[in-house]
Design a protein around this motif. Structure first.
Motif, mmCIF file in Angstrom:
data_model
loop_
_atom_site.group_PDB
_atom_site.id
_atom_site.type_symbol
_atom_site.label_atom_id
_atom_site.label_comp_id
_atom_site.label_asym_id
_atom_site.label_seq_id
_atom_site.Cartn_x
_atom_site.Cartn_y
_atom_site.Cartn_z
ATOM 1 N N PHE A 242 0.820 -1.216 0.000
ATOM 2 C CA PHE A 242 0.000 0.000 0.000
ATOM 3 C C PHE A 242 0.850 1.260 0.000
ATOM 4 C CE2 PHE A 242 0.655 1.484 4.355
ATOM 5 C CZ PHE A 242 1.239 0.356 4.946
ATOM 6 N N ILE B 161 -4.678 5.601 3.571
ATOM 7 C CA ILE B 161 -4.182 4.745 2.500
ATOM 8 C C ILE B 161 -4.714 5.259 1.166
ATOM 9 C CG2 ILE B 161 -4.422 2.442 1.476
ATOM 10 C CD1 ILE B 161 -4.091 1.301 4.275
ATOM 11 N N LEU C 67 -3.957 0.375 -2.436
ATOM 12 C CA LEU C 67 -3.755 -0.881 -1.708
ATOM 13 C C LEU C 67 -3.960 -2.073 -2.633
ATOM 14 C CD1 LEU C 67 -4.817 -1.701 1.843
ATOM 15 C CD2 LEU C 67 -5.699 -3.179 0.062
#
Ligand SMILES: [Cu+2]
Length: 125
Positions: free
Chosen positions: A107, A118, A121
Motif C-alpha cells: 500500500f 491509505i 492498496l
C-alpha cells in the motif's frame, strides 16, 4: 570639482553595474539550484508512486473506511514510519473490497486531513 564629481559618478555607476552583475550571477545560481531541487523532488515523487509499503491486514471496516494493518516501514511524501500495527483511513471504501484479515498487502499512504490515509492498496497473492 566638476571633474572629480563626474569621476565619482562614473565610479559609482561602475560599482552599481558590477554589483548588479554579481547579483545577477547569484540569482541565476539560485535559479539553477531551484531547478535542480525541483528535479530531485519530482524524481522522489515518481519513486513514491512506485514504492509501496508492506502490510498484513488485522481488521477491516469497509463502512468506516478504515483498516488495521501490521505495517512495515512507510516512507512517502508526507509519512515516515517505523513498522507497527495501527489503523488507517482509506480514500475510498472500494480499496477495501475483497480485503480480509490475514491478507498480505502492499500500500501507499499519505497524511490527509490529519489522518494517516491509505491512497492505494493491493492484496498480494
Ligand atoms: Cu504506523
Amino acid at each position: 570639482m566638476k571633474t572629480s564629481r563626474g569621476k565619482l559618478i562614473v565610479m559609482f555607476g561602475f560599482m552599481t553595474v558590477t554589483l548588479a552583475a554579481y547579483a545577477g550571477e547569484q540569482n541565476s545560481g539560485k535559479a539553477v539550484e531551484k531547478a535542480e531541487m525541483k528535479t530531485s523532488r519530482s524524481q522522489a515523487k515518481s519513486a513514491n508512486s512506485t514504492t509501496m509499503a508492506d502490510g498484513e491486514v488485522e481488521d477491516v471496516d469497509i463502512e468506516g473506511k478504515s483498516i488495521v494493518l501490521k505495517h512495515g516501514p512507510i516512507k512517502s511524501k508526507t509519512i515516515e514510519m517505523e513498522p507497527m500495527t495501527m489503523p488507517f483511513s482509506v480514500t475510498d471504501a472500494k480499496l477495501l473490497s475483497g480485503v480480509k484479515a490475514g491478507d498480505k498487502v502492499k500500500f501507499t499512504a499519505e497524511y490527509i486531513n490529519d489522518e494517516v490515509t491509505i491512497t492505494s492498496l493491493k492484496v498480494q497473492k
